[in-house]
Design a protein around this motif. Structure first.
Motif, PDB file in Angstrom:
ATOM      1  N   THR A 332       0.835  -1.213   0.000  1.00  0.00           N
ATOM      2  CA  THR A 332       0.000   0.000   0.000  1.00  0.00           C
ATOM      3  C   THR A 332       0.861   1.251   0.000  1.00  0.00           C
ATOM      4  OG1 THR A 332      -1.709  -1.194   1.229  1.00  0.00           O
ATOM      5  CG2 THR A 332      -1.815   1.202   1.288  1.00  0.00           C
ATOM      6  N   GLN A 333       1.902   1.175   0.847  1.00  0.00           N
ATOM      7  CA  GLN A 333       2.790   2.341   0.917  1.00  0.00           C
ATOM      8  C   GLN A 333       3.512   2.567  -0.431  1.00  0.00           C
ATOM      9  OE1 GLN A 333       5.455   1.852   4.226  1.00  0.00           O
ATOM     10  NE2 GLN A 333       3.772   1.974   5.781  1.00  0.00           N
ATOM     11  N   GLU A 336       1.175   4.137  -2.838  1.00  0.00           N
ATOM     12  CA  GLU A 336       0.947   5.536  -2.529  1.00  0.00           C
ATOM     13  C   GLU A 336       2.174   6.372  -2.925  1.00  0.00           C
ATOM     14  OE1 GLU A 336       0.021   5.632   1.600  1.00  0.00           O
ATOM     15  OE2 GLU A 336      -2.050   4.917   1.337  1.00  0.00           O
TER      16      GLU A 336
END
Length: 759
Positions: A332-333, A336
C-alpha cells in the motif's frame, strides 16, 4: 331313577354310620384320650420349664442404592471411580459374611464357651431358668451357685479347637486340664502353655470356690459364625425400600443386643472402609501421576522454547500473520509513494529532493518486501515442527491441569465422605421372651397327647376287635343272636359296691329294658324249642355258657330262671361251674352241699360198698354227713327263696370237675332231675377255660353262648363256637349281654322307652 336314589341313600347312610362309628370309638375311649392329653400337658409343662427363655433384639439399617459422594461433584471425577454395586441382597450377604462377623467374634470373645456341669436337666426343670454366659469386650462371665467364672482370654492351637477343657480352682490359682494334660496357673495373670497339640493362651480372672469344675471350649471361627448366623435374621423390610432389618435371638437379652450392635457397627465400618478405599486409591494414583505429568510438561515446554529460540520466532502462526499484514502495508505504501512520485515528476525532475526521498523510501520498502517474501517462502517447514512441539505442550498441559483439578476435588470428597449405609435403629433391651411360648406349648402338647390317645384308641379298637354288632357276630359264627340284654343302670350302680351281694332284676329293676330283654329271651327259647321236646313230660334243659370268664352267664342263668318261674313252671338252676361258680351269691345261699359234693359222695358210696368203708366214713366226716340218709338227692337241692325255683350250688371245689361230669352218676342225676322239673338251667364254665361245657352240652336241649358287649373278643367267641362244633355240639343261640345304650354305643338299639311301668 328310583334304584339310583335308593343306592345313593344307602351309600349316604353307610357313610353316616361309619362316621358315627368313628365318633363312638373315640367316645368309648375318652378315658385313654384324656389320660394322654394330661400326659401331653405334663410333658409340655416340663419342656416349657426345661427350655431357657429366648430373647430377641432388632436393628435397622438404610442402604443407598447409589452413592452420591463423587457423582455429586461432577461427571468427570465420577467417571474415574469404579461403579458402586450395592444392592440390598448383596449387602445382606455381606452382613452374614465372616468379613463382618469375625471382628465381632474377636471383640466379644464369642468363640469362648463356658458350661456348668453341675446344672443337670432336673435342675433346669426345677429352676425354670439357668444362668448363661455373658460375652463382652473385657471377657466372658458365667454365674454359678458357688460364684462366678470370668475368663478374659482363651486362645488355642488348631488341634485344640472345639475340644472341652476342664477348669477348676486351687488354693494357689487354677488347673486347666484336657485328657491327661494339666496346666497350672494363677488368677489375674496371662499364661501361655505349651501342650502336646500346640499352644494355649489363657487369662483367668475368677473361678467358683471349692471343687467346682467348669467346662471351657474354644470354638473354631466357622462354628462360631455359623452359630451367629443361625440366630441372626437379615431381611429387607418391605419391597425395594433399601431398609434392612436385623434381628438376633439368644438366651441373654443383653448379650443379644450387644452382639447385634457390634454386628451393625462392624458392617458400617466395613462399608465405610470400602467407600474410603476407592477414594484413597484414586488419590494415591493421582499423587503418583502428577509429578510425572509435570516433568513431561516441563520437558515438552523446554524443547518448544528451545525451538523458538533457534527459529528466531515466538509464534510462527502469529509471525506469519504479521508478515502478511506488513507485506500488504508495504504494498500500500509503495503504491501511494508511486502515485506521489508520479505527481511530483509532473512538476519536478528526478533529482528533486522530494523525488529522491520517495525513491529512497521505495527502495527500503521493496527491500523489506523482498525479505518478507523470502521469510514467508521458508515458513511451512518451520511451522510443521512448531505445531508438533506446540501440540505436545498443549496435551501435557491439559492432562496435567485435569489431573490436578480432579486431585483437588477428590481431597474435598475424602474430607466430606460418608457411608452409603446409615444406621436407623440400634438394638435395645426389651426383655420380652419370644420362646418358649408356654401357653402355646402346653396347648399343642395337650392336643398332641389327645391325638396320640385317639390314635391308640383306634389301634386298640382294631387289635381288640371286640363284640359289638349282632349282625357281624352272626356272620362270623353262623349262630343267631337270640337276645341282646341292655345294661341295667341300677344293677351297675349297685355292683360298684363290692361288699353288696348280686341282686336279681326282678327285685331291683323289674321295669327296665334289661328285664324285658330277659323275658324276650324266654319267649324266644320257648318258641325255638322243637315240638317233640316241648310236648315231652321231661324238663327242657338249657345250657348257659360263655367263651371266657366275666361275660355274665350267671346273671343270665339266674334271671332267665326267674322269668320261667313266672309261668308257674318248676325251674331248677344248677351251678355246674365247680371251679369258680358264683350263682350261690345271687340267691344268697352257701356254695356247699352242692353238685360237686353230691357227685363225690355218690362216687365214694359205690366205691366203698365192701367190708372196709373207712374212706366213705372219712368223706362223710369232711362234708359233715352223719347218716346214710344224708346222701339223699333232696339234701343237695336247695330252695332259692323264690317261688318255683330250686338251686343246686357248685359245692366244694373238686380236683377233677370234668371227670365228675363225664361220669354215669351225672347222667343219672340229670335223668332223675328231668322228671321233677319243667326247666333245668345249667350254668357251666367258659368254653375256652375248661371242657366242662362240652360234656354238659351232650345232655342239653339248647346250648346258649353268652358274650359281653364291647368286652368279649370276636376271635375268642368265634373260636369257642368252632370248638363246640368240633365236639359235634351245635350252639343254638348267642346272647349279647351288657349292651350299653345311648350315643356312645353305635350298635345298641337306642331304646328310649320301656313298655310298662317305667319308674
Amino acid at each position: 331313577m328310583d334304584t339310583n336314589s335308593k343306592d345313593l341313600s344307602r351309600q349316604s347312610a353307610d357313610n353316616d354310620n361309619d362316621l358315627l362309628g368313628v365318633i363312638f370309638v373315640l367316645l368309648r375311649g375318652w378315658k385313654i384320650i384324656v389320660l394322654f392329653a394330661i400326659l401331653g400337658l405334663i410333658i409340655g409343662i416340663l419342656y416349657a420349664r426345661y427350655e431357657n427363655p429366648t430373647f430377641k433384639s432388632d436393628a435397622l439399617i438404610q442402604i443407598d442404592e447409589t452413592s452420591q459422594n463423587v457423582s455429586g461433584l461432577g461427571s468427570n471425577i465420577a467417571e474415574l471411580l469404579p461403579p458402586d454395586d450395592s444392592t440390598v441382597q448383596a449387602q445382606i450377604e455381606l452382613i452374614r459374611s465372616r468379613m463382618v462377623l469375625e471382628p465381632v467374634v474377636d471383640l466379644l470373645h464369642l468363640g469362648i464357651r463356658l458350661n456348668d456341669p453341675a446344672v443337670s436337666q432336673i435342675d433346669r426343670i426345677i429352676n425354670n431358668q439357668t444362668n448363661v454366659q455373658m460375652n463382652t469386650a473385657e471377657g466372658v462371665v458365667l454365674e454359678t451357685s458357688n460364684g462366678q467364672v470370668q475368663v478374659d482370654q482363651f486362645n488355642v492351637s488348631q488341634d485344640y479347637l472345639d475340644k472341652p477343657f476342664m477348669l477348676s480352682r486351687t488354693d494357689t490359682g487354677f488347673i486347666l486340664s484336657i485328657g491327661s494334660e494339666q496346666f497350672k496357673g494363677q488368677l489375674n495373670k496371662a499364661h501361655r502353655f505349651k501342650g502336646d497339640s500346640g499352644l494355649i493362651e489363657i487369662t483367668v480372672m475368677d473361678l467358683p470356690t471349692g471343687d467346682y469344675p467348669i467346662t471351657i471350649t474354644k470354638q473354631s471361627l466357622q462354628i462360631t459364625t455359623d452359630s451367629i448366623n443361625s440366630a441372626l435374621s437379615v431381611v429387607e423390610k418391605g419391597t425395594k425400600t433399601g431398609i434392612i432389618e436385623l434381628s438376633l435371638s439368644g438366651l441373654n437379652q443383653e448379650q443379644a443386643s450387644l452382639t447385634l450392635e457390634q454386628v451393625v457397627l462392624s458392617y458400617i465400618a466395613q462399608n465405610q472402609s470400602r467407600s474410603s478405599e476407592q477414594t484413597i486409591n484414586t488419590i494415591e494414583f493421582m499423587e503418583e501421576q502428577i509429578p510425572k505429568l509435570k516433568q513431561e510438561l516441563e520437558a515438552s515446554e523446554a524443547i518448544f522454547n528451545k525451538f523458538r529460540e533457534n527459529s528466531g520466532t515466538i509464534d510462527v502462526a502469529q509471525e506469519a500473520s504479521i508478515l502478511l499484514s506488513e507485506n500488504a502495508g508495504i504494498d500500500t505504501q509503495i503504491g501511494e509513494l508511486k502515485l506521489r512520485k508520479a505527481e511530483l515528476t509532473t512538476y519536478y525532475t528526478n533529482e528533486h529532493p522530494l523525488v529522491i526521498q520517495i525513491n529512497d523510501q521505495l527502495r527500503v520498502l521493496n527491500a523489506r518486501k523482498q525479505e518478507i517474501d523470502n521469510t514467508i517462502n521458508e515458513l511451512p517447514e518451520v511451522q510443521r515442527e512448531f505445531l508438533t512441539l506446540s501440540e505436545d505442550v498443549n496435551i501435557n498441559r491439559e492432562i496435567y491441569l485435569t489431573i490436578l483439578k480432579n486431585y483437588e476435588q477428590l481431597k474435598i470428597v475424602k474430607a466430606g465422605e460418608v457411608s452409603d449405609a446409615r444406621i436407623i435403629d440400634l438394638p435395645i433391651n426389651t426383655y420380652r421372651t419370644i420362646t418358649p411360648k408356654k401357653q402355646l406349648i402346653m396347648l399343642l402338647s395337650t392336643l398332641s397327647g389327645a391325638l396320640v390317645g385317639a390314635l391308640l384308641v383306634f389301634i386298640m379298637n382294631l387289635l381288640r376287635n371286640v363284640v359289638k354288632d349282632p349282625e357281624r357276630i352272626e356272620s362270623k359264627t353262623g349262630v343267631p343272636v337270640v337276645a341282646t340284654i341292655p345294661r341295667s343302670t341300677v344293677l351297675s350302680r349297685l355292683s360298684t359296691n363290692k361288699q353288696s351281694a348280686p341282686r336279681m332284676l326282678a327285685h331291683i329293676d323289674n321295669s327296665s329294658l334289661s328285664y324285658e330283654a330277659i323275658k324276650s329271651l324266654r319267649t324266644s327259647l320257648i318258641l325255638s324249642t322243637p315240638t317233640a321236646v316241648a310236648d315231652s313230660q321231661e324238663a327242657k334243659l338249657f345250657l348257659v355258657t360263655g367263651e371266657s370268664p366275666g361275660v355274665g352267664k350267671s346273671f343270665i342263668s339266674a334271671n332267665l330262671a326267674e322269668v320261667f318261674a313266672q309261668l308257674n313252671k318248676k325251674v331248677l338252676v344248677i351251678d355246674a361251674d365247680m371251679r369258680m361258680g358264683e350263682l350261690h351269691k345271687i340267691f344268697g345261699l352257701s356254695q356247699y352241699d352242692g353238685l360237686a359234693d353230691y357227685l363225690l359222695l355218690d362216687e365214694s358210696t359205690e366205691s366203698s360198698s365192701g367190708p372196709n368203708n373207712s374212706s366213705a366214713a372219712q368223706i362223710r366226716k369232711e362234708v359233715g354227713v352223719k347218716h346214710d340218709s344224708d346222701f339223699a338227692l333232696e339234701n343237695f337241692i336247695h330252695p332259692s327263696g323264690m317261688e318255683h325255683i330250686d338251686f343246686i350250688p357248685r359245692g366244694k371245689h373238686p380236683n377233677n370237675p370234668a371227670s365228675l361230669l363225664i361220669s354215669d352218676k351225672f347222667d343219672a342225676l340229670l335223668t332223675a332231675l328231668k322228671s321233677q322239673y319243667d326247666y333245668i338251667i345249667i350254668d357251666s364254665p367258659p368254653v375256652l377255660a375248661a371242657s366242662d361245657a362240652m360234656v354238659i352240652a351232650q345232655h342239653a336241649d339248647q346250648v346258649l353262648m353268652v358274650t359281653r358287649y364291647d368286652n368279649s373278643m370276636e376271635r375268642q367267641l368265634t373260636y369257642a363256637v368252632k370248638q363246640m362244633y368240633k365236639s359235634d355240639i351245635q350252639v343254638d343261640g348267642i346272647i349279647l349281654n351288657d349292651v350299653k345304650q345311648g350315643l356312645m354305643s353305635k350298635y345298641s338299639y337306642h331304646y328310649s322307652y320301656a313298655y310298662g311301668n317305667n319308674k
